[in-house]
Design a protein around this motif. Structure first.
Motif, PDB file in Angstrom:
ATOM      1  N   PHE A 295       0.838  -1.206   0.000  1.00 19.21           N
ATOM      2  CA  PHE A 295       0.000   0.000   0.000  1.00 19.21           C
ATOM      3  C   PHE A 295       0.874   1.256   0.000  1.00 19.21           C
ATOM      4  N   VAL A 296       1.892   1.283   0.848  1.00 18.26           N
ATOM      5  CA  VAL A 296       2.776   2.455   0.949  1.00 18.26           C
ATOM      6  C   VAL A 296       3.509   2.686  -0.372  1.00 18.26           C
ATOM      7  N   LEU A 297       3.995   1.613  -0.970  1.00 24.18           N
ATOM      8  CA  LEU A 297       4.769   1.738  -2.204  1.00 24.18           C
ATOM      9  C   LEU A 297       3.907   2.298  -3.340  1.00 24.18           C
ATOM     10  N   VAL A 298       2.704   1.731  -3.526  1.00 28.21           N
ATOM     11  CA  VAL A 298       1.818   2.202  -4.591  1.00 28.21           C
ATOM     12  C   VAL A 298       1.338   3.621  -4.303  1.00 28.21           C
ATOM     13  N   PHE A 299       1.096   3.931  -3.036  1.00 26.04           N
ATOM     14  CA  PHE A 299       0.635   5.274  -2.661  1.00 26.04           C
ATOM     15  C   PHE A 299       1.674   6.323  -3.047  1.00 26.04           C
ATOM     16  N   TRP A 360      16.580  -2.304   0.139  1.00 23.46           N
ATOM     17  CA  TRP A 360      17.586  -1.277  -0.145  1.00 23.46           C
ATOM     18  C   TRP A 360      17.554  -0.804  -1.591  1.00 23.46           C
ATOM     19  N   GLY A 361      16.788  -1.482  -2.435  1.00 24.15           N
ATOM     20  CA  GLY A 361      16.579  -1.001  -3.791  1.00 24.15           C
ATOM     21  C   GLY A 361      15.217  -0.374  -3.952  1.00 24.15           C
ATOM     22  N   GLY A 362      14.166  -1.135  -3.639  1.00 26.51           N
ATOM     23  CA  GLY A 362      12.811  -0.643  -3.830  1.00 26.51           C
ATOM     24  C   GLY A 362      12.406   0.445  -2.858  1.00 26.51           C
ATOM     25  N   PHE A 363      12.433   0.139  -1.549  1.00 27.04           N
ATOM     26  CA  PHE A 363      11.899   1.088  -0.576  1.00 27.04           C
ATOM     27  C   PHE A 363      12.856   2.235  -0.275  1.00 27.04           C
ATOM     28  N   LEU A 364      14.139   1.971  -0.256  1.00 24.94           N
ATOM     29  CA  LEU A 364      15.073   3.063   0.020  1.00 24.94           C
ATOM     30  C   LEU A 364      15.032   4.103  -1.105  1.00 24.94           C
ATOM     31  N   LEU A 365      15.028   3.650  -2.348  1.00 21.46           N
ATOM     32  CA  LEU A 365      14.982   4.593  -3.466  1.00 21.46           C
ATOM     33  C   LEU A 365      13.648   5.347  -3.512  1.00 21.46           C
ATOM     34  N   THR A 366      12.539   4.646  -3.207  1.00 21.87           N
ATOM     35  CA  THR A 366      11.239   5.320  -3.198  1.00 21.87           C
ATOM     36  C   THR A 366      11.182   6.357  -2.081  1.00 21.87           C
ATOM     37  N   GLY A 367      11.735   6.033  -0.919  1.00 20.47           N
ATOM     38  CA  GLY A 367      11.792   7.013   0.170  1.00 20.47           C
ATOM     39  C   GLY A 367      12.666   8.200  -0.170  1.00 20.47           C
ATOM     40  N   MET A 368      13.788   7.938  -0.843  1.00 22.14           N
ATOM     41  CA  MET A 368      14.670   9.036  -1.248  1.00 22.14           C
ATOM     42  C   MET A 368      14.006   9.935  -2.286  1.00 22.14           C
ATOM     43  N   GLY A 416      14.387  13.020  -7.851  1.00 21.02           N
ATOM     44  CA  GLY A 416      13.293  12.308  -7.217  1.00 21.02           C
ATOM     45  C   GLY A 416      12.542  11.430  -8.194  1.00 21.02           C
ATOM     46  N   TYR A 417      12.277  11.942  -9.398  1.00 24.39           N
ATOM     47  CA  TYR A 417      11.538  11.156 -10.383  1.00 24.39           C
ATOM     48  C   TYR A 417      12.369   9.961 -10.863  1.00 24.39           C
ATOM     49  N   THR A 478       3.750  17.477   2.547  1.00 22.03           N
ATOM     50  CA  THR A 478       3.344  16.343   1.696  1.00 22.03           C
ATOM     51  C   THR A 478       4.448  15.310   1.590  1.00 22.03           C
ATOM     52  N   PHE A 479       5.630  15.739   1.152  1.00 14.69           N
ATOM     53  CA  PHE A 479       6.701  14.778   0.899  1.00 14.69           C
ATOM     54  C   PHE A 479       7.424  14.348   2.168  1.00 14.69           C
ATOM     55  N   ALA A 480       7.406  15.169   3.200  1.00 14.08           N
ATOM     56  CA  ALA A 480       7.970  14.722   4.479  1.00 14.08           C
ATOM     57  C   ALA A 480       7.143  13.583   5.061  1.00 14.08           C
ATOM     58  N   SER A 481       5.815  13.687   4.941  1.00 14.08           N
ATOM     59  CA  SER A 481       4.952  12.624   5.466  1.00 14.08           C
ATOM     60  C   SER A 481       5.092  11.341   4.655  1.00 14.08           C
ATOM     61  N   THR A 482       5.185  11.455   3.318  1.00  8.45           N
ATOM     62  CA  THR A 482       5.348  10.238   2.522  1.00  8.45           C
ATOM     63  C   THR A 482       6.723   9.608   2.734  1.00  8.45           C
ATOM     64  N   ALA A 483       7.752  10.441   2.942  1.00  5.50           N
ATOM     65  CA  ALA A 483       9.078   9.894   3.238  1.00  5.50           C
ATOM     66  C   ALA A 483       9.059   9.145   4.567  1.00  5.50           C
ATOM     67  N   ALA A 484       8.421   9.747   5.586  1.00  2.94           N
ATOM     68  CA  ALA A 484       8.331   9.085   6.889  1.00  2.94           C
ATOM     69  C   ALA A 484       7.557   7.776   6.778  1.00  2.94           C
ATOM     70  N   LEU A 485       6.486   7.770   6.005  1.00  5.45           N
ATOM     71  CA  LEU A 485       5.683   6.562   5.825  1.00  5.45           C
ATOM     72  C   LEU A 485       6.493   5.470   5.128  1.00  5.45           C
ATOM     73  N   THR A 486       7.262   5.853   4.114  1.00  4.14           N
ATOM     74  CA  THR A 486       8.056   4.864   3.377  1.00  4.14           C
ATOM     75  C   THR A 486       9.161   4.284   4.239  1.00  4.14           C
ATOM     76  N   PHE A 487       9.853   5.131   4.992  1.00  7.86           N
ATOM     77  CA  PHE A 487      10.927   4.613   5.842  1.00  7.86           C
ATOM     78  C   PHE A 487      10.372   3.794   7.005  1.00  7.86           C
ATOM     79  N   ALA A 488       9.149   4.105   7.456  1.00 12.11           N
ATOM     80  CA  ALA A 488       8.511   3.273   8.485  1.00 12.11           C
ATOM     81  C   ALA A 488       8.203   1.887   7.914  1.00 12.11           C
ATOM     82  N   ALA A 489       7.740   1.840   6.666  1.00  8.50           N
ATOM     83  CA  ALA A 489       7.492   0.543   6.024  1.00  8.50           C
ATOM     84  C   ALA A 489       8.795  -0.232   5.848  1.00  8.50           C
ATOM     85  N   LEU A 490       9.874   0.473   5.484  1.00  5.76           N
ATOM     86  CA  LEU A 490      11.182  -0.181   5.360  1.00  5.76           C
ATOM     87  C   LEU A 490      11.613  -0.773   6.696  1.00  5.76           C
TER      88      LEU A 490
END
Length: 534
Positions: A295-299, A360-368, A416-417, A478-490
């Motif tokens: 969910f986090v990744l697709v979001f 370290w490939g999928g979630f780290l890069l998406t969080g970055m 980022g893109y 916006t992006f601080a919250s999504t970064a926090a959400l992604t790193f929490a999922a990681l």
């Protein structure tokens, strides 16, 4: 005592034959073990060809369902405005959101149907027939005036319900592939989905030379029963492709070969596949963690795709035309990068472990990607003039944060893109692969429905998040919250890292062997060399 030389020769020949038999028996047993290791004991060459032909039919289904959603995105607003002039943007939002909501509601139910039926064919045929019907309705909406808006909602909802068959398709992929083939198979399905999203808008653009067609007659008067123009072409293309897909699922082409359960049965030494499936217990903690992480990744991906045009207009003062042109080129480049990543996933998993690549490939890069999109430019974003807000720039009157926020640099946005173009395809493929392996060879229809539903919820919440957070708080929040959400999922995935593996096979019972008699003849061993002790 006189020993006949013929008897001696005959005895030695008999010993040689016994020794040769023991060697041949040992070779046959070794060849049988090798056949089991290479999968030859699981299927013949003909069965393997039939199995992979059915997998390719699943790939076409994934491509077609993605294309069915994306092909109407660019044309739905002008089509609705022509059918019912003066329609609101809220009506547009409902028309676009009806499809993922229908998919969300139907995914677990279709998965349950496939599990109970023990076959993917019936759910797939039913949903494809519904898809053809809904697409034809979309192409014939001029016959429903003056209630075209409501019928468009119905058509898009039915398309969403029919596209829930991707849950059944993913479940079948897990059942029809060996564990060693799973990563390649899921990567192929993900690539087919991405190609559908890319090709859909291109096919809608290719239909533009057809033009908008003749004006519609007043409601209640005679209307042309069949109509082909740049708006209805999307519905007709979907209907034709859906009909082709329906034919491909007929028994002469699609033959169900569920090899995963047979592989588990042989690996555990069970008598039946049912016994093997009962003995395997999936890890529910890691399963639900993967659903939440999906969910986090697709979001993250949906949010950036939804926000990209508005963000670039606000931060770089691009006009609407420039934003559409530049973002169209950037999204096309991102799609090419994603296709390259899908192609490289197989070789990468031979070098790195799948779990490590996911984290370290999928979630780290998406969080970055979210971190890079937090503005840290030297000054504020360019402000839009009060009278020319549509031309580009940050509209301070509707977004007060424009005057206090720092500006986003173009380098940040491109970094980022790029990160999300690499991290998302890597993560979404591996998370589905690991999810299917964690569940084991058991029927996965309901679980794949839950995973698909999580993706639908993220697609529905993306636009809501934009209006609730970005418009009020700006890109920082916006992006601080999504970064926090992604790193929490990681971090959550790291906690269950050891459990992100297939369920262990139950220990096979020990075989009881008869006790050897102490006075057994020592020369009865078949492995003795011929002529030994002669």
């Amino acid at each position: 005592m006189i020993i006949n030389s013929t008897d001696v020769t005959r005895g030695r020949l008999w010993k040689n034959m016994e020794w040769l038999k023991s060697l041949v028996g040992r070779k046959e047993r070794a060849e049988g073990a090798t056949a089991l290791d290479t999968g030859d004991a699981l299927e013949s060459a003909q069965e393997r060809r039939e199995r992979w032909r059915s997998v390719y039919v699943i790939y076409f289904t994934m491509f077609q369902m993605s294309l069915g959603f994306s092909i109407v995105l660019t044309g739905v607003w002008p089509y609705l405005d022509k059918l019912q002039p003066g329609s609101s943007k809220e009506a547009l939002g409902l028309a676009v959101g009806a499809s993922p909501l229908g998919q969300l509601a139907a995914s677990p139910l279709l998965g349950l149907w496939a599990n109970r039926a023990g076959s993917a064919r019936a759910p797939m045929l039913a949903t494809l027939a519904l898809f053809v019907l809904a697409s034809t309705l979309y192409a014939q909406l001029h016959l429903t005036r003056p209630h075209a808006h409501h019928w468009m909602l119905a058509a898009r909802a039915l398309v969403g319900i029919s596209s829930a068959n991707v849950a059944v398709a993913r479940s079948y992929l897990s059942a029809a592939t060996r564990e060693s083939e799973r990563t390649r198979a899921v990567a192929g399905a993900s690539l087919a989905q991405v190609l559908g999203f890319v090709v859909g808008p291109a096919m809608q653009a290719a239909a533009a030379p057809l033009g908008p067609g003749e004006p519609y007659p007043p409601p209640g008067s005679y209307a042309q029963p069949l109509r082909l123009d740049m708006y209805t072409a999307a519905g007709w293309i979907n209907a034709v492709l859906g009909l082709i897909n329906f034919i491909l699922f007929m028994p002469f082409c699609f033959k169900e070969k569920k090899i995963a359960a047979r592989e588990a049965m042989l690996a555990q030494g069970k008598e039946t596949e049912k016994e093997a499936l009962k003995a395997i217990k999936p890890d529910y903690v890691s399963s639900w963690t993967l659903v939440a992480a999906f969910f986090v990744l697709v979001f993250n991906f949906v949010l950036l795709e939804t926000l990209a045009t508005s963000l670039t207009m606000d931060q770089f003062a691009w006009s609407k035309k420039q934003a559409l042109e530049y973002m169209g080129a950037l999204m096309s480049a991102g799609a090419l990068v994603a296709c390259a990543v899908f192609a490289l996933i197989g070789p990468l998993t031979k070098i790195f472990e799948e779990r490590a690549l996911l984290l370290w490939g999928g979630f780290l890069l998406t969080g970055m990607a979210s971190v890079f999109c937090i503005p840290w430019g030297p000054g504020p974003p360019p402000l839009a003039p009060e009278s020319l807000e549509a031309s580009g720039g940050c509209p301070q009157s509707s977004q007060p944060w424009c005057a206090t926020s720092r500006g986003l640099t173009l380098t940040q946005f491109l970094l980022g893109y790029t990160c999300v173009s690499i991290g998302y395809p890597l993560g979404v493929t591996l998370i589905q692969t690991i999810f299917s392996k964690v569940l084991g060879p058991r029927p996965q229809g309901v679980w794949m429905g839950v995973l698909t539903g999580a993706g639908c919820v993220s697609r529905a919440l993306g636009p809501v998040f934009v209006s609730a957070v970005y418009a009020r708080r700006g890109p920082d929040a916006t992006f601080a919250s999504t970064a926090a959400l992604t790193f929490a999922a990681l971090a959550a995935l790291r906690l269950v890292y050891a459990r992100l593996r297939p369920p262990p096979a139950p220990a096979a019972p020990r075989e009881l062997r008869p006790f050897a008699a102490p006075d057994a003849a020592p020369d009865a061993a078949p492995d003795a060399a011929p002529g030994a002790g002669a």
